[in-house]
Design a protein around this motif. Structure first.
Motif, PDB file in Angstrom:
ATOM      1  N   UNK A   5      28.524  38.441  45.025  1.00  0.00           N
ATOM      2  CA  UNK A   5      29.589  38.014  45.927  1.00  0.00           C
ATOM      3  C   UNK A   5      30.413  39.232  46.336  1.00  0.00           C
ATOM      4  N   UNK A   6      31.097  39.100  47.467  1.00  0.00           N
ATOM      5  CA  UNK A   6      31.992  40.139  47.954  1.00  0.00           C
ATOM      6  C   UNK A   6      33.427  39.632  47.857  1.00  0.00           C
ATOM      7  N   UNK A   7      34.333  40.514  47.409  1.00  0.00           N
ATOM      8  CA  UNK A   7      35.751  40.155  47.364  1.00  0.00           C
ATOM      9  C   UNK A   7      36.255  40.143  48.806  1.00  0.00           C
ATOM     10  N   UNK A  24      42.027  36.017  43.732  1.00  0.00           N
ATOM     11  CA  UNK A  24      40.868  36.619  44.396  1.00  0.00           C
ATOM     12  C   UNK A  24      40.053  35.537  45.091  1.00  0.00           C
ATOM     13  N   UNK A  25      39.511  35.853  46.253  1.00  0.00           N
ATOM     14  CA  UNK A  25      38.541  34.996  46.917  1.00  0.00           C
ATOM     15  C   UNK A  25      37.233  35.778  47.015  1.00  0.00           C
ATOM     16  N   UNK A  26      36.141  35.109  46.654  1.00  0.00           N
ATOM     17  CA  UNK A  26      34.808  35.709  46.672  1.00  0.00           C
ATOM     18  C   UNK A  26      33.931  34.939  47.639  1.00  0.00           C
ATOM     19  N   UNK A  27      33.074  35.662  48.395  1.00  0.00           N
ATOM     20  CA  UNK A  27      32.184  35.028  49.361  1.00  0.00           C
ATOM     21  C   UNK A  27      30.764  35.549  49.196  1.00  0.00           C
ATOM     22  N   UNK A  28      29.818  34.633  49.388  1.00  0.00           N
ATOM     23  CA  UNK A  28      28.396  34.984  49.424  1.00  0.00           C
ATOM     24  C   UNK A  28      28.051  35.233  50.885  1.00  0.00           C
ATOM     25  N   UNK A  34      32.034  30.103  49.043  1.00  0.00           N
ATOM     26  CA  UNK A  34      33.248  30.807  48.623  1.00  0.00           C
ATOM     27  C   UNK A  34      33.833  30.147  47.383  1.00  0.00           C
ATOM     28  N   UNK A  35      34.544  30.936  46.573  1.00  0.00           N
ATOM     29  CA  UNK A  35      35.323  30.398  45.469  1.00  0.00           C
ATOM     30  C   UNK A  35      36.472  31.346  45.177  1.00  0.00           C
ATOM     31  N   UNK A  36      37.466  30.847  44.447  1.00  0.00           N
ATOM     32  CA  UNK A  36      38.649  31.634  44.113  1.00  0.00           C
ATOM     33  C   UNK A  36      38.862  31.666  42.608  1.00  0.00           C
ATOM     34  N   UNK A  52      34.950  44.936  47.435  1.00  0.00           N
ATOM     35  CA  UNK A  52      34.027  45.217  46.324  1.00  0.00           C
ATOM     36  C   UNK A  52      32.967  44.125  46.226  1.00  0.00           C
ATOM     37  N   UNK A  53      31.780  44.524  45.819  1.00  0.00           N
ATOM     38  CA  UNK A  53      30.710  43.562  45.540  1.00  0.00           C
ATOM     39  C   UNK A  53      30.650  43.372  44.031  1.00  0.00           C
ATOM     40  N   UNK A  54      30.532  42.116  43.611  1.00  0.00           N
ATOM     41  CA  UNK A  54      30.512  41.784  42.192  1.00  0.00           C
ATOM     42  C   UNK A  54      29.328  40.872  41.896  1.00  0.00           C
TER      43      UNK A  54
END
Length: 61
Positions: A5-7, A24-28, A34-36, A52-54
């Motif tokens: 996912x990307x921040x 934080x919000x993360x997206x694929x 998306x999720x937070x 950042x990519x996580x």
């Protein structure tokens, strides 16, 4: 299961005396999912930032 996912969002705001909350919000990028996640830990908040990519790993508890 592991996914990358990307921040795409990071917001820090005060929650009272000497306490800050970072959301934080993360997206694929492939699926748009998306999720937070929130943290009050300054070390966690400083560990990653916008763009950042996580890797997120999901395992059965």
């Amino acid at each position: 299961m592991k996914k990358i996912y990307t921040v795409t969002g990071k917001v820090t705001y005060p929650m009272g005396e000497n306490v800050k909350n970072t959301s934080f919000t993360f997206s694929d990028e492939e699926t748009g999912a998306m999720f937070s996640v929130d943290t009050k830990d300054p070390a966690e908040a400083d560990a990653i930032t916008y763009g950042d990519r996580v890797t997120v790993e999901i395992t059965k508890a």
